[in-house]
Design an enzyme around this catalytic site. Structure first.
Site, PDB file in Angstrom:
ATOM      1  N   ASP A   8       0.878  -1.175   0.000  1.00  0.00           N
ATOM      2  CA  ASP A   8       0.000   0.000   0.000  1.00  0.00           C
ATOM      3  C   ASP A   8       0.911   1.220   0.000  1.00  0.00           C
ATOM      4  O   ASP A   8       1.649   1.441   0.969  1.00  0.00           O
ATOM      5  CB  ASP A   8      -0.892   0.015   1.249  1.00  0.00           C
ATOM      6  CG  ASP A   8      -1.939  -1.092   1.215  1.00  0.00           C
ATOM      7  OD1 ASP A   8      -2.469  -1.376   0.132  1.00  0.00           O
ATOM      8  OD2 ASP A   8      -2.214  -1.680   2.272  1.00  0.00           O
ATOM      9  N   ASP A  57     -13.675  -4.560  -1.770  1.00  0.00           N
ATOM     10  CA  ASP A  57     -13.562  -4.416  -0.314  1.00  0.00           C
ATOM     11  C   ASP A  57     -14.915  -4.776   0.284  1.00  0.00           C
ATOM     12  O   ASP A  57     -15.915  -4.111   0.015  1.00  0.00           O
ATOM     13  CB  ASP A  57     -13.172  -2.979   0.052  1.00  0.00           C
ATOM     14  CG  ASP A  57     -11.778  -2.625  -0.442  1.00  0.00           C
ATOM     15  OD1 ASP A  57     -10.944  -3.547  -0.580  1.00  0.00           O
ATOM     16  OD2 ASP A  57     -11.513  -1.441  -0.700  1.00  0.00           O
TER      17      ASP A  57
END
Length: 253
Positions: free
Chosen positions: A11, A130
């Site tokens: 990330d 997600d």
């Protein structure tokens, strides 16, 4: 039987790797190019880069990171974050990425999946989902880095993404992300058994046994993790050795 894959996730925010818990409380975890090179050498099957910087500056930083990474690794890597058009995809692929990950943009403009698949091939398009549990056996799709509820059912969206041309699904259990208590087995199994494209399980890896569980019981095609690799709580080699001992088909030297 296709070999299962172990995939570290980076990330990236403002040119640095960060990691949090349930998408919150981000901490610095290192330089993305250095970590990518390290994971490539250690036997990772692929890498995933997710640019979580939302600004235009983040885009420019990411292109630079992709170019430098491509020069230092020998494995495929997927890049996602802020990709909103075929031109964005082209820019990222040209910089050296092998696949594009679409998340929020795919929900807001589903036709972007089809456009990407038509332009670059289904194998290039990964739809990241997600997912957050809202009732037993039911999960909702969230966008904008897990901040916005969409009202969309995860299973329905996964099936639609496949129909539109996605070649792979990157499925993150938000409830388990960063908790290190194991992947969302029930969620992963539901999606893996419902679609005909590979599913990468994400969110919750805390030890080597968790990888075994999600690749067998959860029926995932690949397992992705971040912090346990970044902070050297385990290694890709240790995960692969355990899987080999347990009879899981994986790629290894």
């Amino acid at each position: 039987m296709l070999a299962k894959r172990i995939i570290p996730c980076l990330d990236v925010k403002d040119g640095r790797v960060v990691k949090g818990v349930q998408f919150l409380g981000l901490k610095d975890a290192g330089d993305p190019v250095e970590l990518a090179a390290k994971y490539s050498e250690e036997g990772a099957d692929e890498l995933v880069f997710l640019d979580i910087s939302a600004s235009h500056e983040g885009r420019k930083t990411m292109v630079d990171v992709i170019e430098r990474t491509a020069a230092n690794i020998t494995i495929p890597f997927t890049v996602g974050g802020g990709i909103n058009s075929v031109d964005d995809m082209k820019r990222i692929l040209r910089a050296g990425a092998d696949k594009i990950s679409l998340n929020t943009a795919a929900v807001l403009q589903p036709d972007l999946i089809k456009q990407g698949a038509t332009s670059f091939g289904c194998q290039c398009i990964v739809v990241a989902i997600d997912a957050k549990m809202i009732a037993p056996g039911k999960w909702e799709v969230f966008t904008h880095g897990g901040r916005n509820a969409t009202g969309r059912d995860v299973l329905e969206w996964a099936l639609e993404a496949e129909r539109l041309g996605a070649g792979e699904i990157l499925l993150t259990s938000m409830d388990d992300d960063g908790e290190k208590k194991g992947f969302g087995i029930e969620l992963t199994k539901l999606i893996s058994q419902s679609v005909h494209i590979p599913v990468i399980a994400s969110g919750g890896a805390g030890n080597v046994d968790h990888f075994y569980e999600v690749l067998t019981e959860g029926k995932a095609d690949a397992a992705l993790a971040a912090s346990i690799f970044h902070y050297e709580e385990t290694s890709i080699a240790a995960v692969k050795e355990t899987l080999i001992q347990k009879g899981v088909a994986i790629r290894h030297e």
